[in-house]
Write a protein that holds these residues in place. Sequence first.
Motif, mmCIF file in Angstrom:
data_model
loop_
_atom_site.group_PDB
_atom_site.id
_atom_site.type_symbol
_atom_site.label_atom_id
_atom_site.label_comp_id
_atom_site.label_asym_id
_atom_site.label_seq_id
_atom_site.Cartn_x
_atom_site.Cartn_y
_atom_site.Cartn_z
ATOM 1 N N ALA A 186 15.413 -12.034 -26.596
ATOM 2 C CA ALA A 186 14.096 -11.623 -26.497
ATOM 3 C C ALA A 186 14.010 -9.620 -26.162
ATOM 4 O O ALA A 186 15.102 -9.636 -27.353
ATOM 5 C CB ALA A 186 13.761 -11.978 -25.397
ATOM 6 N N ILE A 264 14.765 -23.475 -28.023
ATOM 7 C CA ILE A 264 13.974 -22.278 -28.220
ATOM 8 C C ILE A 264 14.996 -21.309 -28.586
ATOM 9 O O ILE A 264 16.127 -21.132 -28.221
ATOM 10 C CB ILE A 264 13.246 -21.594 -27.271
ATOM 11 N N ILE A 267 11.803 -15.500 -27.754
ATOM 12 C CA ILE A 267 10.631 -15.716 -26.923
ATOM 13 C C ILE A 267 10.098 -13.809 -27.696
ATOM 14 O O ILE A 267 10.241 -12.494 -27.729
ATOM 15 C CB ILE A 267 10.262 -15.501 -25.794
ATOM 16 N N GLN A 269 6.581 -11.747 -27.775
ATOM 17 C CA GLN A 269 5.230 -10.857 -27.229
ATOM 18 C C GLN A 269 3.879 -10.248 -28.210
ATOM 19 O O GLN A 269 4.359 -9.539 -28.679
ATOM 20 C CB GLN A 269 5.467 -10.199 -25.500
ATOM 21 N N ALA A 347 7.509 -19.056 -27.793
ATOM 22 C CA ALA A 347 8.666 -19.560 -27.140
ATOM 23 C C ALA A 347 8.507 -19.677 -28.797
ATOM 24 O O ALA A 347 7.738 -20.841 -29.552
ATOM 25 C CB ALA A 347 8.735 -20.597 -26.720
ATOM 26 N N ILE A 362 7.462 -24.861 -20.423
ATOM 27 C CA ILE A 362 7.009 -23.795 -20.357
ATOM 28 C C ILE A 362 5.400 -23.392 -19.277
ATOM 29 O O ILE A 362 5.964 -22.725 -18.479
ATOM 30 C CB ILE A 362 6.039 -23.385 -21.721
ATOM 31 N N VAL A 396 7.439 -13.429 -20.216
ATOM 32 C CA VAL A 396 8.248 -13.438 -21.184
ATOM 33 C C VAL A 396 10.025 -13.747 -20.505
ATOM 34 O O VAL A 396 10.953 -14.303 -20.980
ATOM 35 C CB VAL A 396 8.701 -11.679 -21.681
ATOM 36 N N LEU A 399 10.039 -17.515 -19.238
ATOM 37 C CA LEU A 399 10.127 -18.478 -20.712
ATOM 38 C C LEU A 399 12.126 -17.999 -21.146
ATOM 39 O O LEU A 399 12.373 -19.094 -21.708
ATOM 40 C CB LEU A 399 9.030 -17.916 -21.432
ATOM 41 N N HIS A 400 12.591 -16.524 -21.042
ATOM 42 C CA HIS A 400 13.181 -16.527 -21.359
ATOM 43 C C HIS A 400 14.670 -17.110 -20.499
ATOM 44 O O HIS A 400 15.867 -18.124 -21.238
ATOM 45 C CB HIS A 400 13.797 -15.158 -21.862
#
Length: 407
Positions: A186, A264, A267, A269, A347, A362, A396, A399-400
């Motif tokens: 990320a 995954i 992540i 954005q 993701a 998610i 972010v 999700l990370h």
Amino acid sequence: MKFLVQKFGGTSVATPQGREMVAAKVVAAKEEGYMPVVVVSAMGRNGDPYATDTLINTVKQINRNVSPREMDLLMSCGEIISGVVMVATLEKMGHPAVFLTGAQAGIITDNNFTEARILRVKPEAVLKHAREGKIVVVAGFQGISEEGEITTLGRGGSDTTAAALGVALNAEYVDIYTDVDGIMTADPRIVSDAVAREMVTYDEICQLAHEGAKVVHPRAVEIVMQKNIPLRVKSTFSDAPGTLVTSSGEVYKGTIDITRDRTITGITQIPNVVQFKVNTNGGEGLKQQRRLFKGLALAGISLDFINVYPDQVVFTVKEEVAEKATQVLENTGFVAEIIPGCAKVAAVGAGMTGVPGVMASIVDALAKENIPILQSSDSHTTIWVLVRQEDMERAVRALHRQFISGA
């Protein structure tokens, strides 16, 4: 000869100290038995004397409507300055070197000024100087059209130059040097415990790049994929091993079930997007939708995150074209619900293909943070969610934490 193409970005070559680190990387490659071909970007970033954006702003202050042809001539100067300075640095250290512009290096493009595409590479000059034992330094981001006009390759063009030379020279590797330690899980400015991946697939890095990761341009990855040339993303300023970008077979070699490796990879954005919801109800929904999309296309507006329903179309556009999109819709008789201040969070991971429960995870992660999902979509390797801009960084991080740092 075993060629190694090394590309160094603007922050790498911006200072004398940085250029000495670059030269050390180049010399180390030579000592390892490679013939390095070095691709450089313009020095520094906006505000620095020779950065591309600084050059652009210099002329835009006089006339904002300078032709694309003249802009390409101006923008090509930054890499020329950087390349000559890099040659001087290498020769000062006792290593014979030569500088080539994109044209001299045989980068042949179409004539689409400021966004040219490489048609082919004629590497004869590079090969000649390499046989003479010289380190070849090439200006990234630029080429020459078949009509003899100087062109530039658009944002990320130096990555593209490096990839095209790598393919033309059948290089062992293409190395992209930046100011981070590799492909991160990320953005480290948002996620403090983001780490560099050891290996990722071509598909994954293309998707990460398209969805906001700025480490390498997706066009460069698509080019090296042609000959399955491994691409490595490293830091100029450390000895970290970086990230190897290669085929999925290499990444998951020996792994029986890749879902046990990782679902995954990262992540990403994209901020500053605007959501449009347009009603197309009535008995002629398909005709309405065709008229809507055609009108926006004719206006040159690129749409993203598109969902089409029988009586509604939902999509996003970049913030800077939202006003124009609104005018086009009004002029064609459509009424839109507009939600400004949005961000797209993705993701990405080849390991999610066929794995149940990824979307559930998610939703669970975002629900714990009370972050509403405004829209979602998915592919085999990516799930996207649209959130409010103010929620982007929390999304972010959530999700990370869900898929990577807390996994």
